[in-house]
Motif scaffolding. Structure first.
Motif, PDB file in Angstrom:
ATOM      1  N   ILE A  89       0.840  -1.198   0.000  1.00 20.74           N
ATOM      2  CA  ILE A  89       0.000   0.000   0.000  1.00 20.74           C
ATOM      3  C   ILE A  89       0.879   1.254   0.000  1.00 20.74           C
TER       4      ILE A  89
ATOM      5  N   THR B 260     -10.041  -4.707 -11.958  1.00 20.24           N
ATOM      6  CA  THR B 260      -9.953  -3.423 -12.638  1.00 20.24           C
ATOM      7  C   THR B 260      -8.585  -3.202 -13.265  1.00 20.24           C
TER       8      THR B 260
ATOM      9  N   GLY C 171      -2.937   1.798  -4.323  1.00 22.00           N
ATOM     10  CA  GLY C 171      -3.922   2.184  -3.317  1.00 22.00           C
ATOM     11  C   GLY C 171      -4.308   1.006  -2.437  1.00 22.00           C
ATOM     12  N   ALA C 172      -4.895   1.319  -1.286  1.00 20.44           N
ATOM     13  CA  ALA C 172      -5.294   0.273  -0.342  1.00 20.44           C
ATOM     14  C   ALA C 172      -6.358  -0.648  -0.922  1.00 20.44           C
ATOM     15  N   SER C 173      -7.150  -0.148  -1.879  1.00 18.95           N
ATOM     16  CA  SER C 173      -8.223  -0.954  -2.465  1.00 18.95           C
ATOM     17  C   SER C 173      -7.758  -1.815  -3.632  1.00 18.95           C
ATOM     18  N   THR C 174      -6.500  -1.666  -4.032  1.00 18.87           N
ATOM     19  CA  THR C 174      -5.973  -2.484  -5.128  1.00 18.87           C
ATOM     20  C   THR C 174      -5.898  -3.940  -4.689  1.00 18.87           C
ATOM     21  N   ALA C 175      -6.343  -4.823  -5.552  1.00 17.49           N
ATOM     22  CA  ALA C 175      -6.360  -6.247  -5.214  1.00 17.49           C
ATOM     23  C   ALA C 175      -4.947  -6.793  -5.049  1.00 17.49           C
TER      24      ALA C 175
ATOM     25  N   THR D 230      -1.606  -5.986  -0.783  1.00 20.44           N
ATOM     26  CA  THR D 230      -2.233  -4.938   0.030  1.00 20.44           C
ATOM     27  C   THR D 230      -2.901  -5.529   1.273  1.00 20.44           C
ATOM     28  N   ASN D 231      -2.563  -6.773   1.599  1.00 20.40           N
ATOM     29  CA  ASN D 231      -3.091  -7.385   2.823  1.00 20.40           C
ATOM     30  C   ASN D 231      -2.331  -6.825   4.018  1.00 20.40           C
TER      31      ASN D 231
ATOM     32  N   ASN E  87       3.317  -2.560   4.681  1.00 15.66           N
ATOM     33  CA  ASN E  87       1.905  -2.432   5.044  1.00 15.66           C
ATOM     34  C   ASN E  87       1.763  -2.377   6.563  1.00 15.66           C
TER      35      ASN E  87
ATOM     36  N   SER F 185      -3.820  -1.753  10.904  1.00 12.25           N
ATOM     37  CA  SER F 185      -4.877  -0.773  10.655  1.00 12.25           C
ATOM     38  C   SER F 185      -5.024   0.213  11.810  1.00 12.25           C
TER      39      SER F 185
END
Length: 222
Positions: free
Chosen positions: A21, A54, A75-79, A111-112, A203, A206
């Protein structure tokens, strides 16, 4: 010279090969073309997850001669997946357009975020021995340099006093350990693992992870 052959991608360099990320991935393409590449017509360079998802375009940094350079921020939402690099639109000076290539190179996106999967003692456990060594097992291997006495801490909940100790890490079991300098009986303590902890590619957790436990009551001998 008449050259009916369109440009080809001769080589690809990707840095880093594994991206987490917020990592900035730089891609350098070396095109193969006999009569020269038209640098006024920018190619489209993208990456697409191997397992579907995507397609994301890269931002062009430069395009000179046969060398194209671009970048993308993960990005954080990238698989999390192997990413295939695709190229289209490269054109030579005679107007020959390259055949769209969907996989000229690849890199890995992870991104885990790391997470705590278990602790010793367990959260809210009572009658814990004062000789306990605290353990926290993580979902991923950590960057060991981020696990320190600043990111793995212990304090009394009644007074807020910090408890000193030795912090170590076992990568084989993905376990962080905190050996307290000394615990008092019948006291509730709170351990904290800071959000500054990261996995091997950067990474972060959270948020801070906290759990409490209470030491055993000391039994007096008659």
């Amino acid at each position: 010279i008449i050259d009916p052959a369109p440009p080809l991608v001769a080589s690809v360099n990707v840095d880093p090969a594994i991206a987490g990320i917020s990592a900035v991935v730089t891609v350098v393409l070396n095109l193969e073309e006999k009569v020269g590449v038209d640098n006024t017509l920018n190619p489209t360079v993208t990456f697409t997850p191997k397992n579907g998802g995507t397609t994301i375009p890269l931002d062009q940094l430069s395009f000179s001669g046969t060398i194209w350079t671009g970048k993308v921020t993960i990005g954080a939402s990238t698989a999390s997946d192997t990413m295939y690099i695709g190229v289209s639109g490269a054109t030579d000076l005679q107007g020959n357009v390259m055949v769209t290539a969907s996989n000229v190179g690849s890199f890995i996106v992870d991104t885990n975020i790391p997470a705590v999967t278990s602790t010793i003692p367990a959260a809210n456990q009572k009658a814990v021995t004062a000789a306990i060594v605290l353990k926290a097992v993580f979902s991923k291997v950590l960057d060991q340099s981020t696990l320190t006495d600043q990111t793995f801490t212990l304090r009394r909940t009644d007074t807020g006093a910090s408890i000193s100790g030795t912090v170590t890490y076992d990568p084989a079991t993905k376990t962080g350990l905190f050996s307290p300098s000394g615990l008092d009986p019948d006291v509730t303590y709170e351990a904290t693992l800071g959000a500054a902890l990261t996995d091997a590619i950067g990474n972060r957790l959270s948020a801070d992870f906290r759990w409490s436990f209470t030491t055993a009551i000391q039994v007096s001998k008659a």
